[in-house]
Structures are given as C-alpha cells and as structure tokens.
Scaffold this active site. Structure first.
Site, PDB file in Angstrom:
ATOM      1  N   ASP A  43      47.914 -45.745 -46.945  1.00 34.10           N
ATOM      2  CA  ASP A  43      49.251 -46.342 -47.070  1.00 34.10           C
ATOM      3  C   ASP A  43      49.457 -47.409 -45.993  1.00 34.10           C
ATOM      4  OD1 ASP A  43      49.555 -44.681 -44.896  1.00 34.10           O
ATOM      5  OD2 ASP A  43      51.315 -43.612 -45.654  1.00 34.10           O
ATOM      6  N   GLU A 113      49.474 -36.181 -44.906  1.00 29.91           N
ATOM      7  CA  GLU A 113      49.775 -36.216 -43.463  1.00 29.91           C
ATOM      8  C   GLU A 113      50.548 -34.973 -43.058  1.00 29.91           C
ATOM      9  OE1 GLU A 113      51.760 -39.521 -41.594  1.00 29.91           O
ATOM     10  OE2 GLU A 113      50.309 -40.930 -42.420  1.00 29.91           O
ATOM     11  N   GLU A 180      44.098 -38.591 -35.943  1.00 31.06           N
ATOM     12  CA  GLU A 180      44.481 -39.944 -35.499  1.00 31.06           C
ATOM     13  C   GLU A 180      45.162 -39.922 -34.135  1.00 31.06           C
ATOM     14  OE1 GLU A 180      46.652 -42.322 -38.341  1.00 31.06           O
ATOM     15  OE2 GLU A 180      46.909 -43.943 -36.884  1.00 31.06           O
TER      16      GLU A 180
HETATM   17  O1  KIV Z   1      46.782 -45.359 -44.077  1.00 29.82           O
HETATM   18  C1  KIV Z   1      45.681 -45.374 -43.505  1.00 29.82           C
HETATM   19  O2  KIV Z   1      44.954 -46.373 -43.516  1.00 29.82           O
HETATM   20  C2  KIV Z   1      45.259 -44.169 -42.795  1.00 29.82           C
HETATM   21  C3  KIV Z   1      44.157 -44.300 -41.818  1.00 29.82           C
HETATM   22  C4  KIV Z   1      44.710 -44.853 -40.558  1.00 29.82           C
HETATM   23  C5  KIV Z   1      43.455 -43.016 -41.588  1.00 29.82           C
HETATM   24  O3  KIV Z   1      45.855 -43.143 -42.954  1.00 29.82           O
END
Ligand code: KIV
Length: 262
Positions: A43, A113, A180
């Site tokens: 996202d 998430e 992250e």
């Molecule tokens: O949205 C994204 O690109 C991600 C990465 C940072 C893992 O979640």
C-alpha cells in the site's frame, strides 16, 4: 522461472535469505521477477505513486487493480497483496475482502499489518484457506494514530512486545512476517523467537530476508530517504535528464529523425 511456494518460503528459515521487492505494475514486476522470491504489492503505492504523505488512502479496489497488473507481468511469481487500511477492520470485512483478492487476482497471499491485536483476523483468513504474511514493528497504517513513522523496539519492553506480536502472528497461522523499522539487536531476537521467516525492512541484518520499496531501491522516490534505504540507481536524476533531452530534441526538431518516421 520462479518456483516460490508457501513451502519453499517456510523452508528458507535459517537456510537462505529471502529477497522481496515491492511492485505496483506489470512492467516492473516483469523486470524484478527473476531476482525476487516474492513480489509485494504494497500500500506504499499511495506514497510512491499517489504522492500521499502516508498509506491510509489506499483502497482495496486500487490494490486489486495493481495486483492484477503485477500478476500479469510476473505470472510465475509469488505475489502478495497488502491489505489496505480499513480493509480488515473486522473479521467479516477481512474475510470478504481477502476472498475478493483470491477470486479477482492471482495473488498467492495477503499481508496484514498488526501483531497481537490482529490474531483473530489472521486466524480467520488462514482457516479459510488464505495465506497470510504478517507485518509487525513499525506499522505505517498506524502513522496518524501514533504520531508518525517511529522506530520500534528501542527499549526492552518495546522489544518484548514485538516478540509477543511475532509469536502470536505465527501461532495464528501466518507463513512469514515482515518486520519494519525495528532496532537491529531487537530484530535479531524477534527473528530467533519464531519458526517462520522474518523479512526485514529497516530491521538490520539479523533477519531471514529483506524487502525494499522499488522506487526507493531505484532512487526514483525523492521526498525523503529513510536511513535503511540503499539507492542502487539514481532514477530521479536519470528520468529528469532523459525528459530534458527529449524536450530539447522536440524543440530543435532533432526528434523524430528520418528513421523514426513512417
Ligand atoms: O506497503 C509496503 O510497501 C510495505 C513494505 C514497506 C513492507 O508494507
């Protein structure tokens, strides 16, 4: 040809580092396919493509559109759709949207998430045959509620909470976890605490693999550069230079040449 499956991803733990790229379109998906164990339709496209300051505006329809494109560009790749903000607010909403993802795209998995708080959602999806990649540590979808993008695991209590998150998401059925924005020493402990691969982004070296956002990796995204980003290419400068050369050729009449016209 990329032969990644859930089984090869799980088997990579402690054996082989996993490489993950984000991709949002068929063109770049095709270019990355041979080097990637997984392609993540993140996202983050709201920021790197949409010019937004965070990821919260992305919708499930947008994610499905981009995931279709990535799957077309890299039909053999293991593609993951990042469930956007609000798309897994309840178990029912999560299941409805994840089923749409499997029906409407060729994605192999979805990413959710959140740690302990998302256990029921991850369980519900995995029990219904949907493969889930977890995402813990810094949660970009919580940026507005938590005051921005902040490195996690800075003290013992914070690190232990992320260990709990990792274990809970593993127990709920996730096949791997993105970690992250976590201090490197905490990331090592978190990685060792679970039996599934932990893919780091801004989480140091002591993890089972790395993911980078493609526009960071190629140096196209200029708004800011987090410390963990390595720019392998100066894409922004190159694109500006090419655009200026094209404009100059148009203005001077040098483009098109005799060979470039019918
Ligand atoms: O949205 C994204 O690109 C991600 C990465 C940072 C893992 O979640």
């Amino acid at each position: 040809m990329n032969k990644t499956t859930i089984l090869t991803i799980k088997a990579a733990k402690n054996r082989q580092k996993l490489t993950v790229f984000t991709a949002y379109d068929a063109l770049f998906a095709r270019l990355f396919a041979d080097s990637a164990d997984m392609l993540l339709v993140g996202d983050s496209l709201a920021m790197s493509f949409g010019g937004e300051s965070d990821t919260l505006s992305t919708t499930i329809d947008e994610m499905i559109y981009h995931t279709k494109a990535v799957c077309k560009g890299a039909p053999e790749s293991f593609v993951i759709l990042d469930m956007p903000f609000g798309s897994f607010a309840t178990e029912e909403i999560a299941l409805h949207n994840a089923l749409r993802v499997y029906r409407e795209t060729k994605a192999s998995a979805v990413k959710i998430e959140g740690g302990e708080a998302q256990v029921k959602i991850v369980q519900r999806l995995t029990q219904n045959g949907i493969a889930v990649l977890g995402h813990i540590g810094l949660l970009p979808q919580h940026a507005r509620a938590s005051g921005g993008f902040r490195v996690q695991g800075k003290d013992e209590e914070g690190a232990q909470q992320i260990v709990k998150d990792a274990k809970a998401i593993e127990a709920a059925g996730a096949f791997a976890i993105v970690l992250e924005g976590v201090k490197a020493n905490a990331a090592g402990e978190i990685t060792r605490s679970v039996g599934i691969p932990v893919i780091g982004i801004g989480a140091g070296r002591d993890v089972d693999g790395q993911v980078l956002v493609w526009s960071d990796m190629l140096g196209f995204f200029e708004a800011f550069k987090p410390k963990f980003v390595r720019r392998y290419f100066d894409g922004a400068a190159m694109a500006r230079d090419v655009a200026a050369r094209f404009a100059a050729d148009v203005q001077s009449g040098a483009f098109p040449s005799e060979e470039e016209q019918y």
